[in-house]
Design a protein around this motif. Structure first.
Motif, mmCIF file in Angstrom:
data_model
loop_
_atom_site.group_PDB
_atom_site.id
_atom_site.type_symbol
_atom_site.label_atom_id
_atom_site.label_comp_id
_atom_site.label_asym_id
_atom_site.label_seq_id
_atom_site.Cartn_x
_atom_site.Cartn_y
_atom_site.Cartn_z
ATOM 1 N N CYS A 1 0.955 -0.734 -0.128
ATOM 2 C CA CYS A 1 -0.106 -0.375 0.014
ATOM 3 C C CYS A 1 0.793 1.508 0.293
ATOM 4 C CB CYS A 1 -0.777 -0.440 1.010
ATOM 5 S SG CYS A 1 -1.574 1.136 1.282
ATOM 6 N N PHE A 2 0.697 2.308 -0.714
ATOM 7 C CA PHE A 2 1.166 3.629 -0.883
ATOM 8 C C PHE A 2 0.765 4.775 -0.797
ATOM 9 C CE2 PHE A 2 0.599 2.828 -5.445
ATOM 10 C CZ PHE A 2 0.449 3.345 -5.717
ATOM 11 N N ALA A 3 0.703 5.344 -0.048
ATOM 12 C CA ALA A 3 0.292 6.817 -0.439
ATOM 13 C C ALA A 3 1.154 7.706 -1.545
ATOM 14 C CB ALA A 3 0.432 7.385 1.502
ATOM 15 N N ASP A 4 0.533 8.431 -2.526
ATOM 16 C CA ASP A 4 0.883 8.983 -3.182
ATOM 17 C C ASP A 4 0.333 10.397 -3.351
ATOM 18 O OD1 ASP A 4 2.708 8.706 -4.812
ATOM 19 O OD2 ASP A 4 1.754 8.576 -6.720
ATOM 20 N N HIS A 5 1.087 11.290 -3.625
ATOM 21 C CA HIS A 5 0.624 12.720 -3.670
ATOM 22 C C HIS A 5 1.191 13.175 -4.764
ATOM 23 C CE1 HIS A 5 0.719 16.429 -1.988
ATOM 24 N NE2 HIS A 5 0.045 16.694 -0.939
ATOM 25 N N TYR A 6 0.418 13.674 -5.797
ATOM 26 C CA TYR A 6 1.195 13.865 -7.262
ATOM 27 C C TYR A 6 -0.001 14.569 -8.113
ATOM 28 C CZ TYR A 6 5.531 14.084 -9.925
ATOM 29 O OH TYR A 6 6.597 14.457 -10.596
ATOM 30 N N PHE A 7 0.661 14.485 -9.713
ATOM 31 C CA PHE A 7 -0.170 15.193 -10.571
ATOM 32 C C PHE A 7 -1.070 14.547 -11.443
ATOM 33 C CE2 PHE A 7 3.504 17.984 -10.038
ATOM 34 C CZ PHE A 7 3.004 19.334 -8.847
ATOM 35 N N SER A 8 -1.830 14.178 -11.790
ATOM 36 C CA SER A 8 -2.636 13.740 -12.718
ATOM 37 C C SER A 8 -2.915 12.430 -12.018
ATOM 38 C CB SER A 8 -1.761 13.056 -13.863
ATOM 39 O OG SER A 8 -0.953 13.860 -15.224
ATOM 40 N N MET A 9 -3.603 12.452 -11.104
ATOM 41 C CA MET A 9 -3.664 11.367 -9.840
ATOM 42 C C MET A 9 -4.973 10.329 -10.671
ATOM 43 S SD MET A 9 -2.231 10.747 -7.601
ATOM 44 C CE MET A 9 -1.156 10.875 -6.710
ATOM 45 N N ASP A 10 -5.800 10.606 -11.804
ATOM 46 C CA ASP A 10 -6.318 9.559 -12.431
ATOM 47 C C ASP A 10 -5.490 8.343 -12.844
ATOM 48 O OD1 ASP A 10 -9.037 10.805 -11.998
ATOM 49 O OD2 ASP A 10 -9.006 12.799 -13.331
ATOM 50 N N THR A 11 -4.686 9.223 -13.804
ATOM 51 C CA THR A 11 -3.646 8.438 -14.384
ATOM 52 C C THR A 11 -2.966 7.412 -13.019
ATOM 53 O OG1 THR A 11 -3.229 9.547 -16.089
ATOM 54 C CG2 THR A 11 -1.496 8.045 -15.799
ATOM 55 N N VAL A 12 -2.748 7.268 -12.279
ATOM 56 C CA VAL A 12 -2.246 6.434 -10.970
ATOM 57 C C VAL A 12 -3.614 5.808 -10.617
ATOM 58 C CG1 VAL A 12 -1.030 6.595 -8.876
ATOM 59 C CG2 VAL A 12 -0.525 8.639 -10.765
ATOM 60 N N ALA A 13 -4.050 6.102 -9.927
ATOM 61 C CA ALA A 13 -5.638 5.651 -9.866
ATOM 62 C C ALA A 13 -6.004 4.151 -10.494
ATOM 63 C CB ALA A 13 -7.063 6.547 -9.627
ATOM 64 N N ALA A 14 -6.101 4.655 -12.264
ATOM 65 C CA ALA A 14 -6.029 3.332 -13.569
ATOM 66 C C ALA A 14 -4.930 2.919 -13.491
ATOM 67 C CB ALA A 14 -5.475 4.176 -14.847
ATOM 68 N N ILE B 1 -9.129 1.575 -3.597
ATOM 69 C CA ILE B 1 -8.417 3.042 -3.386
ATOM 70 C C ILE B 1 -9.247 3.857 -2.521
ATOM 71 C CG2 ILE B 1 -8.655 5.127 -4.664
ATOM 72 C CD1 ILE B 1 -7.840 2.901 -7.025
ATOM 73 N N THR B 2 -8.229 4.447 -1.417
ATOM 74 C CA THR B 2 -8.515 5.293 -0.031
ATOM 75 C C THR B 2 -8.032 6.784 -1.138
ATOM 76 O OG1 THR B 2 -7.627 5.186 0.951
ATOM 77 C CG2 THR B 2 -9.227 4.032 1.166
ATOM 78 N N THR B 3 -9.195 8.025 -0.546
ATOM 79 C CA THR B 3 -8.193 8.845 -1.051
ATOM 80 C C THR B 3 -8.109 10.141 -0.050
ATOM 81 O OG1 THR B 3 -10.276 9.976 -1.211
ATOM 82 C CG2 THR B 3 -9.811 8.759 -3.930
ATOM 83 N N ALA B 4 -7.487 10.882 -0.435
ATOM 84 C CA ALA B 4 -7.364 12.749 0.245
ATOM 85 C C ALA B 4 -7.189 13.664 -0.517
ATOM 86 C CB ALA B 4 -5.838 12.647 1.171
ATOM 87 N N HIS C 1 -3.877 5.027 -1.651
ATOM 88 C CA HIS C 1 -3.998 6.060 -0.933
ATOM 89 C C HIS C 1 -3.542 7.636 -1.692
ATOM 90 C CE1 HIS C 1 -6.105 8.326 2.406
ATOM 91 N NE2 HIS C 1 -5.281 9.073 2.823
ATOM 92 N N LEU C 2 -4.574 7.391 -2.347
ATOM 93 C CA LEU C 2 -4.661 8.908 -3.342
ATOM 94 C C LEU C 2 -4.519 9.726 -2.933
ATOM 95 C CD1 LEU C 2 -5.136 6.023 -5.856
ATOM 96 C CD2 LEU C 2 -2.731 6.723 -4.678
ATOM 97 N N GLY C 3 -3.652 11.260 -3.007
ATOM 98 C CA GLY C 3 -4.436 12.406 -3.713
ATOM 99 C C GLY C 3 -3.958 14.147 -4.647
ATOM 100 N N GLU C 4 -5.078 14.286 -4.817
ATOM 101 C CA GLU C 4 -4.095 15.039 -6.028
ATOM 102 C C GLU C 4 -3.657 16.228 -5.673
ATOM 103 O OE1 GLU C 4 -4.036 16.705 -10.421
ATOM 104 O OE2 GLU C 4 -5.035 14.590 -10.195
ATOM 105 N N ALA C 5 -2.232 16.639 -5.681
ATOM 106 C CA ALA C 5 -1.698 17.566 -4.830
ATOM 107 C C ALA C 5 -2.380 19.382 -5.164
ATOM 108 C CB ALA C 5 0.017 17.655 -4.981
ATOM 109 N N TYR C 6 -2.016 20.207 -4.835
ATOM 110 C CA TYR C 6 -2.445 21.174 -5.312
ATOM 111 C C TYR C 6 -2.067 22.342 -5.198
ATOM 112 C CZ TYR C 6 -5.743 22.547 -1.677
ATOM 113 O OH TYR C 6 -6.138 23.008 -0.614
ATOM 114 N N PHE C 7 -1.220 23.271 -5.786
ATOM 115 C CA PHE C 7 -0.855 24.605 -5.139
ATOM 116 C C PHE C 7 -1.867 26.039 -4.768
ATOM 117 C CE2 PHE C 7 2.376 22.575 -7.660
ATOM 118 C CZ PHE C 7 3.372 22.101 -5.993
#
Length: 450
Positions: free
Chosen positions: A127-140, A182-185, A150-156
């Protein structure tokens, strides 16, 4: 117990177990019965002899551990592994990483995520907690390769309100997908790149939608000092003022957490956890590490992490486990602190809690999800075994993981990856690298100025 065959039976292994005080123990010559993606029972190898199972793994000489959890990473950044070396943090971000990340396409993220998932499966991370861009792609990619994430779409804040809206939209659309793996944040980048207004809005959204928040904060002492000089409060106090300490919050790094932050964290009403990735702190020559002893004293779990492979050069959580123990001993000047058993507790239950999965993963027990890795201890570097916990933490390596199982599904068997084609990914990524690493355009996603 049901009479239909079990889905999976692992037999003849030693199993890492937790007692009701969460002390770590080992059951020798045991068997694990898996049904419907969960551990049905941990029994003796003798009792398992007559059991019918669709799939059997004979695991003599191996130890079954809960799968490792990488509590904070940027998985697609493996595409940048070794690109920005021997640099201070601000030059690393401003001169290399953020200019290159502005080139990223969805295809680059997809290939990076595939390579990262392969690396993690091979190293016993389930399991990994990922914090990045284009998260739809990572989820796929996660859906396809069988990992838990555990996925989160990073933003500034520099992205305007749409950055925050996109992060929320991703979190709501993907939570519970991939058969619940998949869980999300919500994933604001950090207090120095996200305004107080945006942080407060994020806290509101988190409470309103029942979502956790995953962000970087008090990453190093410089960030804390700068925050004190500019705003008169620490990054942790910034989070408190924004209402984020009332949410389920995962703080990456926290090496800049200082004494005055501890009562603030202790009073917090949310469930707070910190992720530690010590290799990067050593590499950036940060003066401090995550204050695990102080955090433990106020009841805050610290999960193990690697950060992205552009700073850490690897996604090897096994190494994080050993380094956490060593760096803690060195920092505290105490060889008795952060023993092997404590390190294994961080690697299992505390890491599961950090990503909000403390009730479903993190130990091998009836009802838990069957996220299990089998580690081969027959090699010369892991023999003889006087103290199994010490052997696992300080002698074994991630390359000793032979089999990786998530939700009862075998993703790697005897070192063979079953859900990803690494040579194809490496070939395709290789063709894209020249365009990816081009920095002549002079653009940056952001400015690193804490």
């Amino acid at each position: 117990m049901s009479h239909s065959p079990a889905d999976l039976l692992i037999t003849g292994c030693t199993v890492l177990v937790h007692d009701d005080q969460e002390r770590i123990g080992f059951e020798q010559d045991a068997a694990i019965v898996v049904r419907d993606g969960r551990v049905e029972s941990v029994t003796s190898a003798a009792d398992a002899v007559g059991l019918a199972a669709v799939e059997r793994i004979e695991a003599r000489g191996q130890v079954a551990l809960p799968g490792l959890v990488n509590c904070h990473t940027h998985a697609p950044m493996v595409a940048l592994r070794g690109l920005a070396e021997d640099l201070p943090t601000e030059e690393w971000f401003n001169d290399v990483v953020w200019p290159v990340e502005s080139n990223l396409t969805e295809k680059d993220v997809e290939l990076g995520a595939r390579l990262a998932c392969a690396e993690m499966i091979r190293a016993g991370v389930t399991c990994f907690a990922d914090h990045y861009f284009s998260m739809d792609t990572v989820a796929a990619v996660v859906t396809e390769c069988g990992l838990r994430a555990h996925l989160g779409e990073a933003y500034f804040s520099s992205q305007g309100p749409q950055g925050r809206e996109k992060s929320l939209e991703f979190a709501l659309r993907h939570r519970g997908t991939a058969d619940g793996r998949i869980t999300t944040a919500l994933a604001p980048h950090a207090p120095y790149t996200v305004t107080d207004t945006d942080l407060a809005a994020t806290a509101q959204l988190a409470l309103e939608h029942g979502l956790p928040v995953h962000l970087h904060a008090a990453e190093n002492r410089d960030q804390t000092d700068t925050s004190l000089a500019r705003h008169g409060i620490t990054p942790i106090e910034v989070l408190d003022r924004a209402g984020l300490l009332a949410t389920d919050l995962l703080i990456a790094h926290g090496t800049g957490i200082i004494d005055r932050d501890l009562p603030v964290l202790e009073r917090a009403s949310g469930r707070i956890a910190v992720a530690t990735a010590p290799r990067g702190y050593l590499k950036f020559a940060w003066p401090d590490t995550t204050p695990i002893r102080a955090l433990r004293a106020i009841g805050i779990p610290v999960g193990l992490a690697t950060d992205g492979a552009a700073s850490n050069n690897s996604l090897d959580v096994w190494e994080s486990m050993a380094l956490t123990s060593l760096v803690q001993k060195s920092t505290e000047g105490d060889p008795r602190w952060l023993t092997s058993r404590q390190a294994l507790h961080h690697a299992t239950l505390q890491s599961a809690r950090a990503v909000g999965l403390g009730d479903s993963i993190g130990c091998i027990a009836p009802g838990r999800r069957a996220d299990i890795v089998l580690v081969d201890l027959t090699g010369p570097h892991t023999q003889p075994v006087h103290d199994l916990a010490a052997t696992l933490v300080h002698s074994a390596r991630s390359a000793d993981v032979r089999t990786t199982i998530v939700d009862g599904r075998v993703l790697m068997r005897d070192r063979e990856l079953l859900t990803l084609d690494v040579p194809a990914v490496v070939r395709e990524l290789g063709e894209r690298l020249p365009a990816l690493v081009d920095r002549s355009h002079g653009r940056r996603i952001q400015e690193y100025d804490t």
